[in-house]
Motif scaffolding. Structure first.
Motif, PDB file in Angstrom:
ATOM      1  N   VAL A   1       4.651   5.656   2.564  1.00  0.00           N
ATOM      2  CA  VAL A   1       3.931   7.010   3.025  1.00  0.00           C
ATOM      3  C   VAL A   1       4.512   8.007   1.780  1.00  0.00           C
ATOM      4  CG1 VAL A   1       3.619   8.725   4.702  1.00  0.00           C
ATOM      5  CG2 VAL A   1       3.841   6.463   5.301  1.00  0.00           C
TER       6      VAL A   1
ATOM      7  N   ARG B   1      -3.919   5.685  10.655  1.00  0.00           N
ATOM      8  CA  ARG B   1      -5.135   4.626  10.187  1.00  0.00           C
ATOM      9  C   ARG B   1      -4.625   3.648   8.931  1.00  0.00           C
ATOM     10  NH1 ARG B   1      -9.746   7.200   7.283  1.00  0.00           N
ATOM     11  NH2 ARG B   1      -8.228   7.023   5.534  1.00  0.00           N
ATOM     12  N   ASP B   2      -4.220   4.281   8.206  1.00  0.00           N
ATOM     13  CA  ASP B   2      -3.946   3.206   6.787  1.00  0.00           C
ATOM     14  C   ASP B   2      -2.347   2.707   6.755  1.00  0.00           C
ATOM     15  OD1 ASP B   2      -6.495   3.774   5.905  1.00  0.00           O
ATOM     16  OD2 ASP B   2      -5.808   5.289   4.724  1.00  0.00           O
ATOM     17  N   GLY B   3      -1.610   3.351   7.763  1.00  0.00           N
ATOM     18  CA  GLY B   3      -0.266   2.801   7.815  1.00  0.00           C
ATOM     19  C   GLY B   3      -0.018   2.027   9.077  1.00  0.00           C
TER      20      GLY B   3
ATOM     21  N   VAL C   1       0.255   5.295   1.107  1.00  0.00           N
ATOM     22  CA  VAL C   1      -0.629   6.065   1.748  1.00  0.00           C
ATOM     23  C   VAL C   1      -0.321   7.656   1.863  1.00  0.00           C
ATOM     24  CG1 VAL C   1      -1.638   4.026   3.014  1.00  0.00           C
ATOM     25  CG2 VAL C   1       0.128   5.684   4.213  1.00  0.00           C
ATOM     26  N   ALA C   2      -1.391   8.585   2.100  1.00  0.00           N
ATOM     27  CA  ALA C   2      -0.879   9.840   2.325  1.00  0.00           C
ATOM     28  C   ALA C   2      -0.568  10.021   3.695  1.00  0.00           C
ATOM     29  CB  ALA C   2      -2.218  10.539   1.955  1.00  0.00           C
TER      30      ALA C   2
ATOM     31  N   ASP D   1      -1.379  12.264   5.808  1.00  0.00           N
ATOM     32  CA  ASP D   1      -2.781  12.274   6.585  1.00  0.00           C
ATOM     33  C   ASP D   1      -3.326  11.399   7.322  1.00  0.00           C
ATOM     34  OD1 ASP D   1      -2.336  15.334   6.614  1.00  0.00           O
ATOM     35  OD2 ASP D   1      -3.905  15.402   5.017  1.00  0.00           O
ATOM     36  N   ASP D   2      -2.972  10.246   6.186  1.00  0.00           N
ATOM     37  CA  ASP D   2      -3.745   8.942   6.740  1.00  0.00           C
ATOM     38  C   ASP D   2      -2.711   8.000   7.291  1.00  0.00           C
ATOM     39  OD1 ASP D   2      -6.260  10.015   5.611  1.00  0.00           O
ATOM     40  OD2 ASP D   2      -5.230   9.286   3.482  1.00  0.00           O
ATOM     41  N   VAL D   3      -1.625   8.445   7.523  1.00  0.00           N
ATOM     42  CA  VAL D   3      -0.632   7.368   8.023  1.00  0.00           C
ATOM     43  C   VAL D   3      -0.955   6.536   9.340  1.00  0.00           C
ATOM     44  CG1 VAL D   3       1.069   9.023   9.384  1.00  0.00           C
ATOM     45  CG2 VAL D   3       1.904   7.008   8.239  1.00  0.00           C
TER      46      VAL D   3
ATOM     47  N   SER E   1       0.819  -1.131  -0.164  1.00  0.00           N
ATOM     48  CA  SER E   1      -0.023   0.014  -0.025  1.00  0.00           C
ATOM     49  C   SER E   1       1.020   1.257  -0.123  1.00  0.00           C
ATOM     50  CB  SER E   1      -0.889   0.198   1.269  1.00  0.00           C
ATOM     51  OG  SER E   1      -1.828  -1.022   1.235  1.00  0.00           O
TER      52      SER E   1
ATOM     53  N   GLU F   1      -1.768   1.265  11.809  1.00  0.00           N
ATOM     54  CA  GLU F   1      -3.003   0.537  12.432  1.00  0.00           C
ATOM     55  C   GLU F   1      -3.198  -0.776  11.521  1.00  0.00           C
ATOM     56  OE1 GLU F   1      -6.339   2.949  13.310  1.00  0.00           O
ATOM     57  OE2 GLU F   1      -5.130   3.807  15.270  1.00  0.00           O
TER      58      GLU F   1
END
Length: 216
Positions: free
Chosen positions: A214, A197-199, A190-191, A193-195, A188, A201
């Motif tokens: 990222v 939740r989407d990184g 990810v942006a 700002d989303d690191v 993945s 976690e």
């Protein structure tokens, strides 16, 4: 090892910098860090052409050990991990066989890489390694107990490997000149700002994630 890894800019000592040739993407360069750990471990192992390699643990570093062991002349690479997705990726990266956790064949490997950091995996690696073979500890673990008599009787060697030393220029050359692709381990991007939740976690909770990049 300091602050600034996810910032737009960071100040680092000049000796830490490596100029990227044209054609080496930032995505490739972002994977150089775990690849450097893998390549340093291979150098520490003293891998010789044609040797059989076992890799226990198929996170980013274990998978890159598979890829680079094939590149540097391993005769056969056997990989082991409980994740079917990671086993499939190991086969794509050049492993001859990919087995479930604890499935390494006994006494078949010349060198085994422990890339998990658990006592059980170390024992599996020792059991998988022939007499006179080597086990390289790449995973970060705590205090382990092992059968010292068997270690002595089999004349096996346990080799520690941490980080990297003088390996980045070789990785840059492999990507720039040989076209070696290190990015299949990336699952993945990810942006910033989303690191969380989407990184972070996602890596903790989603067993299918392997390496998350990222994009600041």
């Amino acid at each position: 090892m300091g602050d600034g890894g996810l910032a737009e800019r960071a100040v680092v000592p000049s000796y830490m910098l490596h100029r990227l040739p044209d054609g080496v993407s930032l995505e490739q360069a972002a994977v150089f860090e775990p690849a450097a750990v893998a390549l340093h471990a291979l150098r520490r192992s003293g891998l010789r052409d044609g040797e059989t390699v076992a890799v226990a643990g198929l996170g980013p570093i274990g998978l890159l050990v598979v890829r680079l062991a094939v590149r540097y002349g391993a005769g056969r690479v056997v990989a082991c991990d409980p994740s079917a997705r990671r086993r499939d990726l190991a086969l794509r990266l050049g492993a001859a066989e990919a087995l479930d956790a604890g499935g390494l064949p006994g006494g078949a490997a010349d060198v085994a890489f422990e890339a998990v950091g658990t006592e059980g995996t170390l024992r599996d690696c020792l059991a998988a390694t022939r007499r006179g073979g080597r086990v390289v500890l790449v995973g970060l673990g705590g205090t382990f107990a092992l059968d010292a008599f068997a270690l002595v009787n089999n004349e096996q060697s346990i080799i520690g490997s941490v980080g990297y030393r003088d390996v980045h220029p070789e990785l840059i050359r492999l990507v720039a000149e040989e076209g070696l692709d290190l990015t299949p381990i990336v699952t993945s991007t990810v942006a910033l700002d989303d690191v969380v939740r989407d990184g972070f976690e996602a890596l903790l909770n989603a067993k299918e994630e392997i390496k998350v990049l990222v994009r600041p």
